[in-house]
Design a protein around this motif. Sequence first.
Motif, PDB file in Angstrom:
ATOM      1  N   MET A   1      68.844  -9.352  22.649  1.00 58.30           N
ATOM      2  CA  MET A   1      67.656 -11.095  21.981  1.00 58.30           C
ATOM      3  C   MET A   1      67.610 -10.965  20.100  1.00 58.30           C
ATOM      4  O   MET A   1      67.207 -11.125  19.548  1.00 58.30           O
ATOM      5  CB  MET A   1      66.442 -10.860  22.770  1.00 58.30           C
TER       6      MET A   1
ATOM      7  N   THR B   1      65.846  -4.287  20.053  1.00 61.06           N
ATOM      8  CA  THR B   1      65.669  -5.969  19.571  1.00 61.06           C
ATOM      9  C   THR B   1      66.388  -5.138  17.637  1.00 61.06           C
ATOM     10  O   THR B   1      65.674  -4.623  17.461  1.00 61.06           O
ATOM     11  CB  THR B   1      64.405  -6.541  19.949  1.00 61.06           C
TER      12      THR B   1
ATOM     13  N   LEU C   1      69.999 -13.799  23.588  1.00 63.01           N
ATOM     14  CA  LEU C   1      68.620 -14.632  24.352  1.00 63.01           C
ATOM     15  C   LEU C   1      69.333 -15.924  25.453  1.00 63.01           C
ATOM     16  O   LEU C   1      69.937 -16.430  24.625  1.00 63.01           O
ATOM     17  CB  LEU C   1      67.457 -14.705  23.306  1.00 63.01           C
TER      18      LEU C   1
END
Length: 297
Positions: free
Chosen positions: A212, A182, A248
């Motif tokens: 994400m 991430t 996401l």
Amino acid sequence: MLTRQYITYAMTKRLISSRVTPHQEALMARGLPKRQPLPGVDNIVVVASGKGGVGKSTVAVNLSVSLASLGKRVGLLDADIFGPSIPLMMNVHEEPLVDDKNRIIPPVNYGVKCLSMGMLTQEGDAIIWRGPLVMSALQRLLKGAVWGPLDVLIVDTPPGTGDVHLSLTQNVPITGVLLVSTPQTASLEVTLRGAQMYRTFGVPIFGLAENMGHAICGNCQHKMEIFKNTTQRYVKEMNTKILTSIPLDGNITECCDSGIPMVLKYKDGEYAKSFRALALEILKDIDSSKRNTDKKL
């Protein structure tokens, strides 16, 4: 003992690499196992992150299915012995069959051969093992199974840079590593250390899948950044590239829990498109890695 030898060799190599001769380096490596290819498996791609909770298994699952949809023969090995999640995500819960040579036959779903410690234990049972047993289990899943013929074997690894990663690098030729992170600094710093470990052992890094980092508005399709993005700076430190940025999506949990990969259930969404792009990049890097190997030979 092999793992301890490997760690000692890695630390020594890093500390005095500027002063050792090739002959001395060869002497330090003496006694380590030789990498042996898996019969019928053309390429092994490791999915690693260093950090837990970044969606690494989700990436491994959707990448495997995306590669299969492109016509490739794909296998997926869940190398997370203590926390296997591939059986749930790929909806493969039955105990594998064994052939007449006592080799495990990986079950197939969505066009992907799958194998995990979670298929060999009772659901909900905790695996409480020390290192040697973990390595023995990994060897069984890796070399005691009928994987071939495969174009690509995707290996989903546990967090960290421990025994599983070392065992993989010392036992089989890895075509390349796909890093997953991430965009937060805490995650990227750990991923950087993971990349350094693989480079220490001469394993190519294909690139980073940023997971994400943003979301797509369902109404206007506007891209919304979720975190302060520091990925680009760390990618430069890793001396690699961003292969794709995976959005996401609110349907991820539903798909993981039901065992239907997102790229199949929502084929036309941005999520599936990002994985198709990732699959194509991985195939391109595999071809490039093969050409470089042929040149050396």
